[in-house]
Design an enzyme around this catalytic site. Structure first.
Site, mmCIF file in Angstrom:
data_model
loop_
_atom_site.group_PDB
_atom_site.id
_atom_site.type_symbol
_atom_site.label_atom_id
_atom_site.label_comp_id
_atom_site.label_asym_id
_atom_site.label_seq_id
_atom_site.Cartn_x
_atom_site.Cartn_y
_atom_site.Cartn_z
ATOM 1 N N ARG A 16 0.833 -1.224 0.000
ATOM 2 C CA ARG A 16 0.000 0.000 0.000
ATOM 3 C C ARG A 16 0.859 1.262 0.000
ATOM 4 O O ARG A 16 0.544 2.257 0.663
ATOM 5 C CB ARG A 16 -0.946 0.001 1.222
ATOM 6 C CG ARG A 16 -2.080 -0.998 1.089
ATOM 7 C CD ARG A 16 -3.007 -0.937 2.280
ATOM 8 N NE ARG A 16 -2.338 -1.374 3.496
ATOM 9 C CZ ARG A 16 -2.740 -1.086 4.728
ATOM 10 N NH1 ARG A 16 -3.815 -0.347 4.911
ATOM 11 N NH2 ARG A 16 -2.072 -1.533 5.765
ATOM 12 N N LYS A 19 -0.920 4.568 -0.687
ATOM 13 C CA LYS A 19 -1.706 5.073 0.453
ATOM 14 C C LYS A 19 -0.828 5.929 1.371
ATOM 15 O O LYS A 19 -1.186 7.053 1.727
ATOM 16 C CB LYS A 19 -2.267 3.891 1.240
ATOM 17 C CG LYS A 19 -2.928 4.273 2.545
ATOM 18 C CD LYS A 19 -3.212 3.025 3.383
ATOM 19 C CE LYS A 19 -3.829 3.404 4.727
ATOM 20 N NZ LYS A 19 -5.197 3.918 4.588
ATOM 21 N N TRP A 570 -19.508 -8.393 1.596
ATOM 22 C CA TRP A 570 -18.210 -7.786 1.877
ATOM 23 C C TRP A 570 -17.080 -8.807 1.949
ATOM 24 O O TRP A 570 -16.026 -8.535 2.525
ATOM 25 C CB TRP A 570 -18.294 -6.924 3.142
ATOM 26 C CG TRP A 570 -18.979 -5.607 2.872
ATOM 27 C CD1 TRP A 570 -19.209 -5.054 1.650
ATOM 28 C CD2 TRP A 570 -19.503 -4.682 3.823
ATOM 29 N NE1 TRP A 570 -19.855 -3.843 1.776
ATOM 30 C CE2 TRP A 570 -20.050 -3.594 3.110
ATOM 31 C CE3 TRP A 570 -19.577 -4.656 5.220
ATOM 32 C CZ2 TRP A 570 -20.649 -2.497 3.725
ATOM 33 C CZ3 TRP A 570 -20.181 -3.561 5.835
ATOM 34 C CH2 TRP A 570 -20.708 -2.499 5.097
ATOM 35 N N ASP A 608 -26.968 -6.602 11.968
ATOM 36 C CA ASP A 608 -26.719 -5.529 11.005
ATOM 37 C C ASP A 608 -26.755 -6.056 9.577
ATOM 38 O O ASP A 608 -26.097 -7.044 9.258
ATOM 39 C CB ASP A 608 -25.328 -4.929 11.250
ATOM 40 C CG ASP A 608 -25.269 -4.135 12.554
ATOM 41 O OD1 ASP A 608 -26.288 -3.511 12.906
ATOM 42 O OD2 ASP A 608 -24.209 -4.144 13.196
ATOM 43 N N GLU A 614 -26.232 -3.181 -1.322
ATOM 44 C CA GLU A 614 -25.080 -3.265 -2.223
ATOM 45 C C GLU A 614 -25.091 -4.506 -3.089
ATOM 46 O O GLU A 614 -24.424 -4.549 -4.110
ATOM 47 C CB GLU A 614 -23.792 -3.278 -1.407
ATOM 48 C CG GLU A 614 -23.609 -2.009 -0.644
ATOM 49 C CD GLU A 614 -22.244 -1.909 -0.018
ATOM 50 O OE1 GLU A 614 -21.385 -2.756 -0.300
ATOM 51 O OE2 GLU A 614 -22.063 -0.967 0.756
ATOM 52 N N HIS A 650 -30.051 -3.047 11.253
ATOM 53 C CA HIS A 650 -29.580 -1.701 10.922
ATOM 54 C C HIS A 650 -29.085 -1.693 9.482
ATOM 55 O O HIS A 650 -28.416 -2.614 9.041
ATOM 56 C CB HIS A 650 -28.447 -1.297 11.866
ATOM 57 C CG HIS A 650 -27.671 -0.108 11.375
ATOM 58 N ND1 HIS A 650 -28.211 1.149 11.352
ATOM 59 C CD2 HIS A 650 -26.433 -0.011 10.842
ATOM 60 C CE1 HIS A 650 -27.314 1.975 10.836
ATOM 61 N NE2 HIS A 650 -26.236 1.306 10.521
ATOM 62 N N HIS A 703 -21.414 10.962 10.455
ATOM 63 C CA HIS A 703 -20.345 11.171 9.481
ATOM 64 C C HIS A 703 -19.727 12.551 9.616
ATOM 65 O O HIS A 703 -18.744 12.869 8.975
ATOM 66 C CB HIS A 703 -20.873 10.966 8.060
ATOM 67 C CG HIS A 703 -21.440 9.591 7.873
ATOM 68 N ND1 HIS A 703 -22.785 9.335 7.962
ATOM 69 C CD2 HIS A 703 -20.842 8.403 7.660
ATOM 70 C CE1 HIS A 703 -22.993 8.040 7.787
ATOM 71 N NE2 HIS A 703 -21.828 7.458 7.605
HETATM 72 N N1 GLN Z 1 -22.939 -2.219 14.567
HETATM 73 C C1 GLN Z 1 -22.031 -1.589 13.676
HETATM 74 C C2 GLN Z 1 -21.438 -0.360 14.327
HETATM 75 O O1 GLN Z 1 -22.097 0.235 15.120
HETATM 76 C C3 GLN Z 1 -22.743 -1.183 12.410
HETATM 77 C C4 GLN Z 1 -21.802 -0.566 11.434
HETATM 78 C C5 GLN Z 1 -22.419 -0.272 10.094
HETATM 79 O O2 GLN Z 1 -23.608 -0.189 9.960
HETATM 80 N N2 GLN Z 1 -21.627 -0.110 9.079
HETATM 81 O O3 GLN Z 1 -20.338 0.041 14.021
HETATM 82 ZN ZN ZN Z 2 -24.506 1.868 9.549
#
Ligand code: GLN
Ligand code: ZN
Length: 764
Positions: A16, A19, A570, A608, A614, A650, A703
């Site tokens: 990398r 980077k 992923w 989650d 995606e 989530h 974010h």
């Molecule tokens: N449970 C994970 C966190 O809180 C969820 C992360 C995500 O949604 N990308 O980091």
């Molecule tokens: Zn999230």
């Protein structure tokens, strides 16, 4: 003679290097000349890796993103960036990431930033590109210096260069209109610039040029089809031979369109099906070159070279010089080199091919076609032996996993009672106030936590000491949440490096590389785990941590898991069985964990599915099939619990209007989603679709470093309550907090709790 070529190569270097060079440059630690020198050295080294091919791509290298490079080549730089002046590299990084590099004596406050361009996923990969911004008045002006410079370097290095450009139609398609004007109206302004560019390349002695039009692998309406015809009739430049290049899927209904465009060659992606070829053989005009992307550029497995040769030999006979061979797409999406990869067990490593190894396979195919298989007999034998070992390995095929899959019954994916009934039982058991507050799982990953993990991995800290350190983190995190007054607590995920890797490390059937990095965006890389075999959970993966957290507090603590679809999307996954089968295996393993958590007394469990969206296929016509097995897998993982166990899920994106039905079918009791940035606008979808269960629209944009006020969040909640009955609303951030600092998180969550409290006991 068959011609071999490559479409694109990883940019970062094996360690990398790019980077680290970029990040030092951005921090003002090295001058621009150093960055450029290191980048040039990487280009040279990577061309060296590709030297055995007949054509090597030039122009695929980028300091940040190839779509942004196109924008700069086309003189299409956002106004707000242009206005700041400065040199080209400053402007480039301002557009990419909001700010240029820091000068040696500057601090952040004096190098004012601008809004970075929006970033989005490059087709169905995990690479993110910078979205071009179009207006009715957008003009283009050629700046060919970057590509011409790289070509010059390549020429001096004696490389057989094939310049690579992103084609005009895909360029427009990948951008966004900022003023509601039609992007296609810009095509007549764009084409002369492309033509000028091709002329410049011709003047430099280029012959074949690769022009990428990946949107040919998606569904195109009449206007876009028409745009292709218009564009490629305008791009005929003497001396230049265009290799129109598509990837990421078959052409299907675009076969006729692609075959009839006035270009000199057509490249198609065959890794996801070889059906295009028979049709193309009939459609392609005489003398047109056909480049077949036979080596999978999206996955890490060795190819079956003998099976490919069986199929290719008659084609080579028929096409002669018109047959070219290549990877299916740019090799940007796989790690660079397996050589020296220490992390992966040698047996499994023997089944893999990263970018360099894939190019060696390509050359072998070329040689076998030109000189006969005998000329490469040993290499073919080794290839077949590796495949045979993979096929027969008991690490890949486990009878008990197969049996469990055969034993699946539909009721395993169904809760015992409908949501309303469950909700009543859960309310009784959890005794939560209205507008209950919670978080998405992770709390700040402090340098302290990361250091402990690094020392543990390096063997400087023993398991006992590491566990003690993590327990201390968990306790501190629980105390913080109690002090903040949150209703449903979490353990904070201190022990997790990454939400997928953490589980992959513990599941049988997964291998983890040490250097298998793939660019995600800018200087960021990810290291997807490799799912190679039937998935089995050897032992509980999270129970000990959650049970410990729960023992510290009378409040409910949420168990935290990554869902099967996200694990799948992923990871690099198996190519010897459908994705849906791997996903069900993951689902069964997570189901066991869910049931163990329940048995340990955990009353709330979150699974989650950050990456559910995606996985959507590029063609809408294929969405339903994907969503069917994805939703089924989630249900299998989640729905084996008792009525009084509350399941949360989530998802971290805001566009789900078009998949709201399937999301409701998952039947989670509570779903938390990202919404704060859209000002709850996206909840409009709920006017049209009556989402039956509970929902936590994120009110805190994690974010951003900004601390949202109580009033702002209360306002968002009141807005949400116009669309979703207040008794079904939860209060939570948009996503996990692991990238934030405690100094931001504490006041933000205190305001969030206060916002929830301000709404309780009132009509909203
Ligand atoms: N449970 C994970 C966190 O809180 C969820 C992360 C995500 O949604 N990308 O980091
Ligand atoms: Zn999230």
């Amino acid at each position: 003679m068959v011609t071999t070529h490559n479409l694109g190569y990883p940019r970062f270097g094996k360690r990398r290097e790019l980077k680290f060079a970029l990040e030092s440059y951005w921090q003002g630690q090295i001058p621009a000349e150093d960055l450029q020198r290191q980048a040039a050295a990487l280009r040279l080294r990577h061309w060296e890796h590709q030297r055995g091919l007949d054509y090597v791509p030039v122009g695929d290298f980028s300091l940040y993103d190839h779509v942004l490079d196109m924008s700069f080549t086309l003189g299409h730089v956002p106004e707000r960036v242009r206005a700041l002046g400065g040199d080209a590299l400053d402007a480039y990084f301002r557009a990419a990431r909001g700010r240029a590099a820091q000068g040696p004596h500057e601090h952040a406050a004096c190098c004012a930033g601008v809004a970075a361009a929006e970033m989005t996923k490059w087709f169905d990969t995990n690479y993110h590109y910078l979205v071009p911004e179009f207006h009715a008045h957008t003009r283009f002006e050629l700046d060919a210096s970057r590509l011409l410079g790289h070509l010059d370097e390549a020429r001096r290095a004696g490389v057989r260069a094939k310049p690579v450009l992103l084609g005009p139609v895909s360029y427009l398609a990948l951008g966004k209109s900022k003023d509601g004007s039609n992007r296609l109206d810009l095509l007549p302004r764009l084409l002369p610039v492309y033509a000028q560019w091709l002329q410049a390349l011709a003047a430099q002695g280029a012959s074949w040029v690769q022009i990428d039009e990946p949107i040919l692998a998606t569904e195109l309406d009449m206007d876009w089809q028409q745009a292709f015809n218009l564009a490629y009739h305008a791009l005929r430049v003497p001396g230049i031979r265009l290799m129109l290049t598509t990837y990421f899927g078959p052409l299907l209904d675009n076969r006729y369109l692609a075959a009839r465009l006035p270009v000199d060659g057509l490249h198609v992606d065959l890794s996801r099906g070889m059906d295009d070829v028979a049709a193309l053989l009939n459609l392609l005009p005489e003398r047109r070159v056909l480049s077949l992307g036979v080596i999978d550029g999206r996955n890490v497995w060795k190819s079956d070279l003998c099976a490919l040769l069986d199929w290719l030999e008659p084609l080579a006979e028929r096409l002669g010089d018109r047959l070219w061979l290549a990877p299916s797409c740019s090799l940007l999406h796989v790690p660079m080199d397996l050589d020296g990869e220490e992390g992966i067990d040698p047996e499994i490593r023997g089944w893999l091919a990263f970018a360099r190894q894939k190019l060696a396979e390509l050359q072998l195919l070329g040689q076998a076609l030109d000189q006969g298989r005998e000329a490469v007999r040993e290499a073919l034998q080794a290839n077949q032996a590796a495949l045979a070992s993979r096929r027969a390995s008991p690490r890949v095929h486990k009878a008990e996993v197969r049996a469990a899959l055969d034993g699946l019954r539909p009721e395993m994916g169904r809760r015992r009672s409908p949501h309303a009934q469950r909700a009543a039982r859960q309310a009784e058991s959890l005794a939560l106030p209205p507008f209950p507050t919670t978080t998405i799982g992770s709390f700040p990953q402090t340098s302290h936590i990361r250091r402990a993990r690094a020392e543990f991995k390096a063997g400087h800290l023993d398991a006992g000491a590491y566990h003690a350190a993590m327990r201390a983190e968990i306790e501190a995190c629980v105390r913080e949440q109690e002090a903040l007054g949150l209703d449903v607590l979490v353990h904070g995920e201190a022990e997790r490096n990454d939400m997928v890797e953490y589980f992959a490390e513990q599941l049988e059937g997964y291998a983890l590389s040490r250097q298998g990095w793939v660019q995600s965006y800018g200087s960021r890389c990810v290291k997807p785990p490799i799912l190679y075999g039937d998935i089995r959970r050897a032992r509980p993966m999270t129970v000990e941590w959650i049970r410990y957290a729960a023992s510290l507090t009378p409040r409910p603590v949420k168990g935290m898991l990554t869902g099967p679809v996200t694990m799948l999307n992923w990871s690099f996954v198996r190519d010897d069985q459908p994705r849906s089968v791997s996903c069900r295996q993951l689902a069964l393993a997570i189901r066991e964990e869910v049931l163990d958590l329940q048995a340990a007394g955990v009353r709330v469990i979150q699974i989650d599915e950050a990456a559910l969206r995606e996985g959507l296929p590029l063609r809408r016509s294929q969405w339903a099939a994907y969503l069917a097995w994805a939703v089924e897998s989630f249900r299998l993982a989640a729905n084996g619990v008792r009525d009084d166990t509350q399941i949360h899920t989530h998802m971290c994106y805001s566009e789900f209007n078009d998949i709201l039905g399937p999301i409701a079918d998952m039947d989670a009791d509570v779903i938390t989603i990202e919404t704060s940035r859209s000002d709850m606008e996206l909840l409009e979808a709920f006017d049209r679709f009556d989402y039956p269960n509970q929902i936590g629209p994120g009110v805190y944009d994690i974010h951003s470093p900004n601390i949202p006020t109580r009033e702002h969040m209360a306002q968002l909640l009141r807005k949400a309550a116009q669309r979703i009955p207040a008794e079904r609303l939860w209060v939570n951030p948009d996503c996990g907090l692991k990238t934030r600092q405690w100094a931001e998180v504490r006041p933000a969550l205190a305001n969030m709790v206060a916002a929830a409290q301000s709404l309780r006991g009132r009509r909203v």
